[in-house]
Motif scaffolding. Structure first.
Motif: not given
Length: 169
Positions: A120, A142, A144, A163, A165
């Protein structure tokens, strides 16, 4: 320019050099330690070469460097925290974005596109209030975005595409 081979260690003897643009050449190999003596450098552009290996720790001694462009090489790792404009697009940097990025207090532009970053986006990145651009597309990030992204009041451009995300802004 068309220069070929390794970066000549003799460049380290040019101790009052302020700007060095050696982009678009055919330099290969690692950085020579003699370049660490260029203590007056403010701009380094070694983009579009064939440099490889880790970005050396002696870059941290070059505390006047504001613009570091190493895009389109085969480099791994991160660079010194005094940088305002960091361009490491198109390299081989893999793993998570390091938490040490929080030490880049003057960072305005962060370009890490087309690397092999995963995990992240670290929360510490939202504390770099000087950031105006974050560009991390074409990686494997990955998770949020955290609501703390709202702390980046100077942010003008946010590139996150390609990505893994999720969530809403």
């Amino acid at each position: 320019m068309g220069l070929i081979g390794t970066i000549p260690p003799q460049l380290g003897n040019l101790s009052f050099l302020v700007s060095r643009n050696l982009s678009h050449n055919n330099f290969q190999g690692h950085f020579t330690w003699e370049l660490g003596r260029l203590s007056h450098l403010k701009l380094i552009d070694l983009s579009f070469n064939f440099l490889n290996g880790k970005i050396p720790s002696w870059f941290g001694r070059l505390d006047k460097v504001l613009h570091l462009n190493l895009r389109n090489n085969n480099l791994k790792g991160v660079s010194p925290p005094s940088i305002a404009n960091l361009d490491l697009n198109f390299n081989l940097i893999h793993g998570n974005i390091p938490h040490e990025i929080s030490k880049f207090l003057n960072l305005r532009i962060l370009r890490l596109a087309r690397n092999q970053l995963s995990g992240s986006i670290p929360a510490v990145i939202y504390n770099i209030s000087s950031l105006r651009m974050i560009s991390v597309p074409h990686n494997h990030l990955s998770g949020s975005l955290q609501k703390d992204i709202g702390n980046l009041t100077e942010l003008k451009k946010l590139l996150l595409y390609d990505n893994n995300l999720e969530g809403k802004l």
